[in-house]
Design a protein around this motif. Structure first.
Motif, PDB file in Angstrom:
ATOM      1  N   LEU A   1       2.134   2.096   9.444  1.00 59.14           N
ATOM      2  CA  LEU A   1       1.692   3.462   9.187  1.00 59.14           C
ATOM      3  C   LEU A   1       2.535   4.384  10.057  1.00 59.14           C
ATOM      4  O   LEU A   1       2.610   4.204  11.265  1.00 59.14           O
ATOM      5  N   ASP A   2       3.183   5.372   9.438  1.00 59.30           N
ATOM      6  CA  ASP A   2       4.087   6.246  10.184  1.00 59.30           C
ATOM      7  C   ASP A   2       3.347   7.079  11.228  1.00 59.30           C
ATOM      8  O   ASP A   2       3.669   7.045  12.401  1.00 59.30           O
TER       9      ASP A   2
ATOM     10  N   PHE B   1      -3.736   9.744   7.314  1.00 58.40           N
ATOM     11  CA  PHE B   1      -2.611   8.818   7.349  1.00 58.40           C
ATOM     12  C   PHE B   1      -1.438   9.544   6.706  1.00 58.40           C
ATOM     13  O   PHE B   1      -1.521   9.977   5.556  1.00 58.40           O
TER      14      PHE B   1
ATOM     15  N   GLU C   1       2.453   9.575   5.558  1.00 55.28           N
ATOM     16  CA  GLU C   1       3.674   8.852   5.212  1.00 55.28           C
ATOM     17  C   GLU C   1       4.820   9.857   5.288  1.00 55.28           C
ATOM     18  O   GLU C   1       4.776  10.908   4.644  1.00 55.28           O
TER      19      GLU C   1
ATOM     20  N   LYS D   1       4.240   1.404  -2.467  1.00 56.51           N
ATOM     21  CA  LYS D   1       4.092   2.013  -1.140  1.00 56.51           C
ATOM     22  C   LYS D   1       2.674   2.545  -0.948  1.00 56.51           C
ATOM     23  O   LYS D   1       2.077   2.373   0.119  1.00 56.51           O
TER      24      LYS D   1
ATOM     25  N   VAL E   1       0.206   1.298   2.037  1.00 58.06           N
ATOM     26  CA  VAL E   1      -0.348   2.238   3.023  1.00 58.06           C
ATOM     27  C   VAL E   1      -1.873   2.187   2.998  1.00 58.06           C
ATOM     28  O   VAL E   1      -2.523   2.160   4.054  1.00 58.06           O
TER      29      VAL E   1
ATOM     30  N   THR F   1      -3.042  -1.088   4.683  1.00 59.28           N
ATOM     31  CA  THR F   1      -2.829  -1.044   6.129  1.00 59.28           C
ATOM     32  C   THR F   1      -3.800  -0.062   6.778  1.00 59.28           C
ATOM     33  O   THR F   1      -4.317  -0.324   7.873  1.00 59.28           O
TER      34      THR F   1
ATOM     35  N   PHE G   1      -4.796  10.828   2.734  1.00 60.63           N
ATOM     36  CA  PHE G   1      -3.431  10.322   2.792  1.00 60.63           C
ATOM     37  C   PHE G   1      -2.491  11.465   2.432  1.00 60.63           C
ATOM     38  O   PHE G   1      -2.554  12.002   1.324  1.00 60.63           O
TER      39      PHE G   1
END
Length: 128
Positions: free
Chosen positions: A46-47, A58, A60, A81, A85, A88, A105
């Motif tokens: 996770l960025d 979250f 991205e 993707k 995400v 995760t 997200f």
């Protein structure tokens, strides 16, 4: 022999780090509290994980430099993707005890200049 006017090249990791740093700076100025960066587990990475108004976000981060022959950064967030995400994020929420928190997200798309400065930044809230 290297030409004196040849532009400096940056690798993928350096470009990604510059984009993520820019995203963190942007989110911080918007009042988001950064909880974690580059959080990893067996299902993926996770960025950025942030908190704002009681919600866990979250983020991205997607970036491009140079010409957009391969599409815009946000277009690179595909079904695979999104699935990775989300999975995760579930692990993160469970491990941190945030199972009952509201979650969104987001996607931050960044275009980088040749020197890795930010040419433009877009924030797509509740992207998926």
């Amino acid at each position: 022999m290297k030409e004196p006017y040849a532009r400096e090249r940056f690798n993928r990791k350096q470009k990604g780090a510059a984009a993520e740093d820019g995203a963190v700076q942007y989110l911080s100025t918007c009042g988001y509290k950064i909880l974690d960066r580059n959080w990893r587990c067996r299902t993926g990475e996770l960025d950025i994980i942030a908190e704002n108004e009681g919600c866990i976000i979250f983020v991205e981060v997607r970036s491009r430099s140079g010409e957009l022959y391969q599409g815009t950064p946000e277009e690179s967030v595909n079904t695979r993707k999104i699935h990775q995400v989300r999975n995760t994020a579930q692990v993160y929420l469970h491990m941190k005890g945030y199972d009952d928190r509201r979650v969104t997200f987001d996607v931050i798309s960044i275009l980088l200049n040749e020197d890795l400065s930010i040419a433009s930044l877009g924030h797509i809230r509740e992207a998926f």
